[in-house]
Structures are given as structure tokens and as C-alpha cells.
Design a protein around this motif. Sequence first.
Motif, PDB file in Angstrom:
ATOM      1  N   GLY A  42       0.925  -1.117  -0.051  1.00 28.57           N
ATOM      2  CA  GLY A  42      -0.047  -0.088  -0.048  1.00 28.57           C
ATOM      3  C   GLY A  42       1.106   1.167   0.087  1.00 28.57           C
ATOM      4  N   TRP A  43       1.658   1.387   0.812  1.00 31.03           N
ATOM      5  CA  TRP A  43       2.841   2.351   1.090  1.00 31.03           C
ATOM      6  C   TRP A  43       3.674   2.457  -0.475  1.00 31.03           C
ATOM      7  CZ3 TRP A  43       7.954   2.392  -0.410  1.00 31.03           C
ATOM      8  CH2 TRP A  43       8.761   3.638  -0.113  1.00 31.03           C
ATOM      9  N   ALA A  44       3.976   1.478  -1.243  1.00 34.99           N
ATOM     10  CA  ALA A  44       4.791   1.578  -2.508  1.00 34.99           C
ATOM     11  C   ALA A  44       3.643   2.122  -3.508  1.00 34.99           C
ATOM     12  CB  ALA A  44       5.013   0.052  -2.808  1.00 34.99           C
ATOM     13  N   ARG A  45       2.460   1.692  -3.469  1.00 36.81           N
ATOM     14  CA  ARG A  45       1.455   2.188  -4.530  1.00 36.81           C
ATOM     15  C   ARG A  45       1.229   3.665  -4.154  1.00 36.81           C
ATOM     16  NH1 ARG A  45      -2.980  -1.255  -6.889  1.00 36.81           N
ATOM     17  NH2 ARG A  45      -2.459   0.372  -8.670  1.00 36.81           N
ATOM     18  N   SER A  46       1.273   4.081  -3.153  1.00 37.78           N
ATOM     19  CA  SER A  46       0.824   5.536  -2.785  1.00 37.78           C
ATOM     20  C   SER A  46       1.987   6.391  -3.129  1.00 37.78           C
ATOM     21  CB  SER A  46       0.321   5.491  -1.304  1.00 37.78           C
ATOM     22  OG  SER A  46      -0.861   5.060  -1.726  1.00 37.78           O
ATOM     23  N   ASN A  47       3.299   6.063  -2.230  1.00 36.99           N
ATOM     24  CA  ASN A  47       4.319   6.747  -2.013  1.00 36.99           C
ATOM     25  C   ASN A  47       5.668   6.361  -2.646  1.00 36.99           C
ATOM     26  OD1 ASN A  47       2.765   8.888  -0.272  1.00 36.99           O
ATOM     27  ND2 ASN A  47       2.866   7.266   0.993  1.00 36.99           N
ATOM     28  N   GLY A  48       5.846   5.208  -3.066  1.00 39.47           N
ATOM     29  CA  GLY A  48       7.045   4.527  -3.780  1.00 39.47           C
ATOM     30  C   GLY A  48       7.415   4.957  -4.839  1.00 39.47           C
ATOM     31  N   PRO A  49       8.612   4.601  -5.676  1.00 39.67           N
ATOM     32  CA  PRO A  49       9.046   5.138  -6.810  1.00 39.67           C
ATOM     33  C   PRO A  49       8.115   4.617  -8.018  1.00 39.67           C
ATOM     34  CG  PRO A  49      10.518   3.514  -5.659  1.00 39.67           C
ATOM     35  CD  PRO A  49       9.704   4.053  -4.916  1.00 39.67           C
ATOM     36  N   ARG A  50       8.129   5.004  -9.162  1.00 41.09           N
ATOM     37  CA  ARG A  50       7.339   4.612 -10.135  1.00 41.09           C
ATOM     38  C   ARG A  50       7.582   3.078 -10.515  1.00 41.09           C
ATOM     39  NH1 ARG A  50       6.038   8.241 -15.087  1.00 41.09           N
ATOM     40  NH2 ARG A  50       5.079   9.397 -13.608  1.00 41.09           N
ATOM     41  N   TRP A  51       8.668   2.752 -10.590  1.00 42.08           N
ATOM     42  CA  TRP A  51       9.257   1.360 -10.970  1.00 42.08           C
ATOM     43  C   TRP A  51       8.383   0.409 -10.072  1.00 42.08           C
ATOM     44  CZ3 TRP A  51      11.892  -1.380  -7.700  1.00 42.08           C
ATOM     45  CH2 TRP A  51      12.660  -0.978  -6.605  1.00 42.08           C
ATOM     46  N   LEU A  52       8.557   0.660  -8.667  1.00 43.38           N
ATOM     47  CA  LEU A  52       8.212   0.034  -7.348  1.00 43.38           C
ATOM     48  C   LEU A  52       6.722  -0.154  -7.546  1.00 43.38           C
ATOM     49  CD1 LEU A  52       8.733  -1.913  -5.022  1.00 43.38           C
ATOM     50  CD2 LEU A  52       8.852   0.051  -3.539  1.00 43.38           C
ATOM     51  N   ALA A  53       6.092   0.943  -7.584  1.00 45.56           N
ATOM     52  CA  ALA A  53       4.447   1.091  -7.717  1.00 45.56           C
ATOM     53  C   ALA A  53       3.852   0.302  -8.953  1.00 45.56           C
ATOM     54  CB  ALA A  53       4.157   2.528  -7.945  1.00 45.56           C
ATOM     55  N   SER A  54       4.644   0.308 -10.191  1.00 43.98           N
ATOM     56  CA  SER A  54       4.212  -0.557 -11.255  1.00 43.98           C
ATOM     57  C   SER A  54       4.304  -1.830 -10.890  1.00 43.98           C
ATOM     58  CB  SER A  54       4.938  -0.129 -12.449  1.00 43.98           C
ATOM     59  OG  SER A  54       4.747   1.380 -12.833  1.00 43.98           O
ATOM     60  N   GLY A  55       5.445  -2.477 -10.400  1.00 41.15           N
ATOM     61  CA  GLY A  55       5.462  -3.673  -9.936  1.00 41.15           C
ATOM     62  C   GLY A  55       4.404  -4.399  -8.912  1.00 41.15           C
ATOM     63  N   VAL A  56       4.134  -3.458  -8.072  1.00 36.62           N
ATOM     64  CA  VAL A  56       3.313  -3.761  -6.962  1.00 36.62           C
ATOM     65  C   VAL A  56       1.723  -3.744  -7.677  1.00 36.62           C
ATOM     66  CG1 VAL A  56       2.041  -3.084  -4.862  1.00 36.62           C
ATOM     67  CG2 VAL A  56       4.613  -3.059  -5.012  1.00 36.62           C
ATOM     68  N   SER A  57       1.560  -3.093  -8.676  1.00 36.46           N
ATOM     69  CA  SER A  57       0.202  -2.858  -9.327  1.00 36.46           C
ATOM     70  C   SER A  57      -0.101  -4.350 -10.048  1.00 36.46           C
ATOM     71  CB  SER A  57       0.065  -1.629 -10.052  1.00 36.46           C
ATOM     72  OG  SER A  57      -0.944  -1.590 -10.901  1.00 36.46           O
ATOM     73  N   ALA A  58       0.834  -4.546 -10.647  1.00 36.57           N
ATOM     74  CA  ALA A  58       0.985  -5.483 -11.510  1.00 36.57           C
ATOM     75  C   ALA A  58       0.771  -7.114 -10.684  1.00 36.57           C
ATOM     76  CB  ALA A  58       2.247  -6.202 -12.307  1.00 36.57           C
ATOM     77  N   TYR A  59       1.409  -7.008  -9.483  1.00 37.41           N
ATOM     78  CA  TYR A  59       1.239  -8.127  -8.566  1.00 37.41           C
ATOM     79  C   TYR A  59      -0.226  -8.262  -8.037  1.00 37.41           C
ATOM     80  CZ  TYR A  59       0.885  -9.495  -3.478  1.00 37.41           C
ATOM     81  OH  TYR A  59       0.666 -10.132  -2.330  1.00 37.41           O
ATOM     82  N   VAL A  60      -0.846  -7.208  -7.754  1.00 35.98           N
ATOM     83  CA  VAL A  60      -2.123  -6.887  -7.203  1.00 35.98           C
ATOM     84  C   VAL A  60      -3.329  -7.275  -8.346  1.00 35.98           C
ATOM     85  CG1 VAL A  60      -4.053  -5.332  -6.526  1.00 35.98           C
ATOM     86  CG2 VAL A  60      -1.352  -5.126  -5.518  1.00 35.98           C
ATOM     87  N   GLU A  61      -2.946  -6.985  -9.355  1.00 35.67           N
ATOM     88  CA  GLU A  61      -3.774  -7.158 -10.489  1.00 35.67           C
ATOM     89  C   GLU A  61      -3.893  -8.709 -10.806  1.00 35.67           C
ATOM     90  OE1 GLU A  61      -6.210  -5.266 -11.914  1.00 35.67           O
ATOM     91  OE2 GLU A  61      -5.490  -3.751 -10.368  1.00 35.67           O
ATOM     92  N   LEU A  62      -2.603  -9.234 -10.753  1.00 33.25           N
ATOM     93  CA  LEU A  62      -2.539 -10.720 -10.924  1.00 33.25           C
ATOM     94  C   LEU A  62      -3.350 -11.504  -9.895  1.00 33.25           C
ATOM     95  CD1 LEU A  62      -1.116 -13.112 -12.567  1.00 33.25           C
ATOM     96  CD2 LEU A  62       0.778 -12.947 -11.025  1.00 33.25           C
ATOM     97  N   ILE A  63      -3.039 -11.275  -8.796  1.00 27.32           N
ATOM     98  CA  ILE A  63      -3.563 -12.089  -7.668  1.00 27.32           C
ATOM     99  C   ILE A  63      -5.195 -11.445  -7.656  1.00 27.32           C
ATOM    100  CG2 ILE A  63      -3.677 -12.436  -5.150  1.00 27.32           C
ATOM    101  CD1 ILE A  63      -1.402 -13.377  -6.786  1.00 27.32           C
TER     102      ILE A  63
END
Length: 225
Positions: A42-63
Motif C-alpha cells: 500500500g505504501w509502495a503504490r501511494s508513495n513509492g518510486p514509479r518502478w516499484l509502484a508499477s511492480g506492486v500494481s502488476a502483482y495486485v492485479e494478477l492476484i
Amino acid sequence: MIQLDFLAVLTEWPALLRGAAFTLGLSAVAALLGLGLGVACGWARSNGPRWLASGVSAYVELIRNTPFIVQLFFIFFGLPSLGIKLTPEVASVIAMVVNLGAYAAEIVRAGIDNTPRGQVEAARSLALSELQVFTRVVLPPALGRVWPALVSQIVIVMLGSAVCGQISAQELSYAANLIQSRNFRAFEAYIVATAVYLALSVLVRWLLNWAGPRFVFGRLPAAGR
């Protein structure tokens, strides 16, 4: 005429008790690790760098867009092809943590995004580090706002653990399957299992709603003093 025999199932109460305890144990470990993963994501998607937010977003959508049982089977049956062989218990915990973490990430992110910007700027003006701002100012009220949703998600994951019996994890549904295979009382066995799941859900929901303000978001601000 159908004759019901619940006694034939209830006499197997040790197996039901072990299954219920196993389910609670799986759920407790998954809740602790899954919430930690959800907060980090949640922190990564809100405040993390773009590359990390994108990776987390992909993980969330996959699951969020694949069935839990497929995730479980991939971990238990698929990973051995890569040389990673896990016990049913470890595979179940990993699958539950990964699943809960994805859903909790979006819930926590919603709480973080609702934090007033002025509150954050005031904390920064006090020369607090970004970590201190997040753990002392942002996270506690964010968790407080979304705690009911997190509790519901934990209960959903606990109920979803019923499919872990398909890989021989000895949780409650596994016990119900074992009992009905012994006495052929499938109707009674699954009625009893349903009642136990209902009781566990009510208990877990009550415990989490009681513990949240006392040990989770209610205590986080004090931890940084």
C-alpha cells in the motif's frame, strides 16, 4: 425416508477440533504476514518510486484476477518443476499470504490516500523522516479507517483456506472429507463443518475488532515516542 445421524459425525470431534485449530493457525500466520505485506505494498503504490509502484500494481492485479485455488496449485504443484518443493502447510501459508497481501494493499492504500495532506506537511515541518511520518502520522489513522474492511478480508481468506485440503493440508474441510469417507455421512459432515466455519468466522471477526484499537492502530503512534 432420510435418516440423519449427526452423532456419527460428532463422535469424530477430535478430528474436527484438529481441523479447526489448524485452520485458525493458518489464518493467524497468514493474517500477520499478509497485513505486513499489504501495508508495504500500500505504501509502495501511494508513495513509492514509479518502478516499484508499477511492480506492486502488476502483482495486485494478477492476484485479484485469478482464483485462489489456481494460485495454491501453482505454488504446490507448479513450483516443484523449478526445484522448489514445499510441504502442504508451507504452500498453504504462502498462498494465503500472497492472496491477502494483494487485497490488503488496495484497502490500506485507500486509507493512506485519505490522509489529509496538511497533516503530513505538518509532520514534515517537525523534521520527521519519511519513515517516521508514515509510521507515526499516516499509518495509524489509515489502519483505523479501513480496519473493518481488513477484518472482512482476513475472514474471507480464512474461509478460502478450505481449498487447502485439496493439497492435503489438514484443515477443517480436510477433516470433514475424512469423516464422511469413513462413515458415508456427507450431508451431516458438511453441515457440521459449515457450523464450525460460521463459529470461527464470528470468533475471528470479534477478536480482530476487539484487538485492532488496542494492539494495532491504537498503539502505533505510541511506538514512535
